[in-house]
Design a protein around this motif. Structure first.
Motif, PDB file in Angstrom:
ATOM      1  N   PRO A   1      24.890 -34.780 -10.281  1.00  8.72           N
ATOM      2  CA  PRO A   1      24.772 -33.403  -9.796  1.00  8.72           C
ATOM      3  C   PRO A   1      25.935 -32.536 -10.266  1.00  8.72           C
ATOM      4  CG  PRO A   1      25.632 -34.810  -8.074  1.00  8.72           C
ATOM      5  CD  PRO A   1      25.307 -35.720  -9.225  1.00  8.72           C
ATOM      6  N   ALA A   2      25.734 -31.222 -10.207  1.00  8.85           N
ATOM      7  CA  ALA A   2      26.783 -30.281 -10.586  1.00  8.85           C
ATOM      8  C   ALA A   2      27.893 -30.270  -9.538  1.00  8.85           C
ATOM      9  CB  ALA A   2      26.198 -28.879 -10.740  1.00  8.85           C
ATOM     10  N   LEU A   3      29.098 -29.895  -9.964  1.00  9.65           N
ATOM     11  CA  LEU A   3      30.217 -29.720  -9.038  1.00  9.65           C
ATOM     12  C   LEU A   3      30.306 -28.232  -8.704  1.00  9.65           C
ATOM     13  CD1 LEU A   3      31.005 -32.534 -10.327  1.00  9.65           C
ATOM     14  CD2 LEU A   3      33.364 -31.877  -9.827  1.00  9.65           C
ATOM     15  N   LEU A   4      29.659 -27.831  -7.640  1.00  6.79           N
ATOM     16  CA  LEU A   4      29.611 -26.419  -7.297  1.00  6.79           C
ATOM     17  C   LEU A   4      30.933 -25.938  -6.723  1.00  6.79           C
ATOM     18  CD1 LEU A   4      26.074 -26.211  -5.664  1.00  6.79           C
ATOM     19  CD2 LEU A   4      26.730 -25.699  -8.026  1.00  6.79           C
ATOM     20  N   ARG A   5      31.277 -24.679  -7.040  1.00  8.63           N
ATOM     21  CA  ARG A   5      32.440 -24.060  -6.409  1.00  8.63           C
ATOM     22  C   ARG A   5      32.215 -24.014  -4.906  1.00  8.63           C
ATOM     23  NH1 ARG A   5      32.811 -18.859 -10.356  1.00  8.63           N
ATOM     24  NH2 ARG A   5      30.759 -19.623 -11.004  1.00  8.63           N
ATOM     25  N   PRO A   6      33.263 -24.235  -4.112  1.00  5.77           N
ATOM     26  CA  PRO A   6      33.080 -24.258  -2.652  1.00  5.77           C
ATOM     27  C   PRO A   6      32.360 -23.041  -2.106  1.00  5.77           C
ATOM     28  CG  PRO A   6      35.245 -25.085  -3.204  1.00  5.77           C
ATOM     29  CD  PRO A   6      34.633 -24.593  -4.492  1.00  5.77           C
ATOM     30  N   ASP A   7      32.663 -21.846  -2.624  1.00  7.76           N
ATOM     31  CA  ASP A   7      32.010 -20.647  -2.103  1.00  7.76           C
ATOM     32  C   ASP A   7      30.604 -20.457  -2.652  1.00  7.76           C
ATOM     33  OD1 ASP A   7      32.625 -19.952  -4.676  1.00  7.76           O
ATOM     34  OD2 ASP A   7      33.878 -18.249  -4.170  1.00  7.76           O
ATOM     35  N   ALA A   8      30.176 -21.360  -3.591  1.00  7.90           N
ATOM     36  CA  ALA A   8      28.830 -21.291  -4.123  1.00  7.90           C
ATOM     37  C   ALA A   8      27.906 -22.338  -3.532  1.00  7.90           C
ATOM     38  CB  ALA A   8      28.855 -21.454  -5.654  1.00  7.90           C
ATOM     39  N   GLU A   9      28.478 -23.254  -2.755  1.00  8.56           N
ATOM     40  CA  GLU A   9      27.682 -24.340  -2.194  1.00  8.56           C
ATOM     41  C   GLU A   9      26.913 -23.884  -0.965  1.00  8.56           C
ATOM     42  OE1 GLU A   9      30.476 -27.394  -1.387  1.00  8.56           O
ATOM     43  OE2 GLU A   9      30.324 -28.277  -3.373  1.00  8.56           O
ATOM     44  N   GLU A  10      25.764 -24.508  -0.746  1.00  4.43           N
ATOM     45  CA  GLU A  10      25.020 -24.280   0.488  1.00  4.43           C
ATOM     46  C   GLU A  10      25.764 -24.960   1.642  1.00  4.43           C
ATOM     47  OE1 GLU A  10      22.483 -22.397   0.744  1.00  4.43           O
ATOM     48  OE2 GLU A  10      22.257 -22.037  -1.425  1.00  4.43           O
ATOM     49  N   PRO A  11      25.630 -24.443   2.868  1.00  7.73           N
ATOM     50  CA  PRO A  11      26.350 -25.024   4.007  1.00  7.73           C
ATOM     51  C   PRO A  11      26.115 -26.519   4.168  1.00  7.73           C
ATOM     52  CG  PRO A  11      25.360 -22.921   4.639  1.00  7.73           C
ATOM     53  CD  PRO A  11      24.863 -23.253   3.246  1.00  7.73           C
ATOM     54  N   ASP A  12      24.909 -26.997   3.888  1.00  6.83           N
ATOM     55  CA  ASP A  12      24.629 -28.422   4.091  1.00  6.83           C
ATOM     56  C   ASP A  12      25.021 -29.259   2.885  1.00  6.83           C
ATOM     57  OD1 ASP A  12      21.036 -28.377   3.372  1.00  6.83           O
ATOM     58  OD2 ASP A  12      22.758 -27.539   2.315  1.00  6.83           O
ATOM     59  N   ALA A  13      25.629 -28.597   1.814  1.00  5.78           N
ATOM     60  CA  ALA A  13      26.014 -29.346   0.618  1.00  5.78           C
ATOM     61  C   ALA A  13      27.491 -29.674   0.619  1.00  5.78           C
ATOM     62  CB  ALA A  13      25.644 -28.551  -0.628  1.00  5.78           C
ATOM     63  N   ARG A  14      28.225 -29.238   1.636  1.00  5.92           N
ATOM     64  CA  ARG A  14      29.663 -29.469   1.635  1.00  5.92           C
ATOM     65  C   ARG A  14      29.967 -30.903   2.002  1.00  5.92           C
ATOM     66  NH1 ARG A  14      32.658 -24.691   1.540  1.00  5.92           N
ATOM     67  NH2 ARG A  14      31.387 -22.848   1.662  1.00  5.92           N
TER      68      ARG A  14
END
Length: 261
Positions: free
Chosen positions: A248-261
């Motif tokens: 999977p991609a490494l999303l920027r924290p502010d780009a992640e969905e709440p349940d993806a953290r």
């Protein structure tokens, strides 16, 4: 073709401009040059120049300009990631004539002190600071903390586009490793992300995500010469893997969905 006369068409010029990024002492820097002549004499700009018509292609022109401004040898240039960023062709972007620029993005680990080439008076690595600590928030200048330099032409816009491309690239490609030496630790890789994204990342979560992305990194079987800053065992060394995209991609924290953290 015998009846064709190029003078029947308005003249238009073609240039290349390069957003060159590197990490120096852990800080993200962009290469800027001070213009020696008009237009915008004395102002800072991105390195670049006119394409030699009939002699070179765009990629060749960008590589030539990069070598002139950084002093890198042909062999060292192979370490540099170089890709087209975009085209900029507003009629009034250059007061001399209608000039279209094809911009490039380049980054490599710890590039040497630059040398001014072509029509530049001097060249300098300039720390880039933006809204979150990395990057640029202005459209025609580097942000506060990087000498507040107003950039010539539309280079502020090109720089902002280049920085956003670099941030996005780190999400879905393994190109963060291009900012590091061939062998590196996971904390060193995390530091690249933190500097370019301007955000602190959870060490354990980052380590897990990196190792769960197939082909992102591969172990060398060796360890670093020293332990971490807080002591403890020496970190393992890794090298870039063969992946071209991260799944999977490494999303920027502010780009992640709440349940993806």
């Amino acid at each position: 073709m015998a009846a064709y006369d190029p003078r029947d068409f308005p003249a238009i010029a073609l240039t290349v401009d390069i957003v060159v990024l590197t990490l120096r002492e852990g800080r993200l820097n962009v290469l800027l040059v001070e213009r020696a002549g008009q237009p915008f004499q004395g102002q800072w700009a991105l390195p670049g120049g006119f394409v030699k018509a009939g002699q070179e292609g765009l990629d060749e022109a960008a590589a030539r300009e990069l070598a002139e401004e950084t002093g890198l040898s042909a062999g060292a240039l192979r370490r540099v990631h170089l890709e087209q960023l975009g085209s900029y062709g507003e009629p009034a972007r250059d007061p001399r004539m209608h000039v279209v620029s094809v911009a490039y993005l380049a980054f490599a680990p710890d590039l040497p002190d630059p040398r001014a080439g072509g029509d530049a008076a001097r060249a300098a690595w300039t720390p880039v600071v933006g809204p979150h600590g990395g990057g640029t928030g202005g459209r025609n200048s580097t942000e506060r903390g990087s000498a507040d330099r107003e950039l010539a032409f539309d280079h502020g816009r090109i720089l902002a586009d280049g920085l956003e491309r670099a941030r996005a690239k780190l999400e879905y490609t393994p190109l963060a490793a291009a900012f590091l030496e061939p062998e590196f630790t996971i904390p060193e890789l995390r530091a690249v992300y933190e500097e370019i994204w301007g955000q602190k990342l959870h060490p354990g979560n980052f380590h897990r995500k990196v190792l769960s992305a197939p082909g992102f990194v591969e172990s060398t079987g060796e360890t670093a010469e020293r332990g971490g800053s807080r002591g403890g065992p020496r970190a393992r060394l890794y090298r870039a893997g063969d992946a071209r995209l991260l799944h999977p991609a490494l999303l920027r924290p502010d780009a992640e969905e709440p349940d993806a953290r």
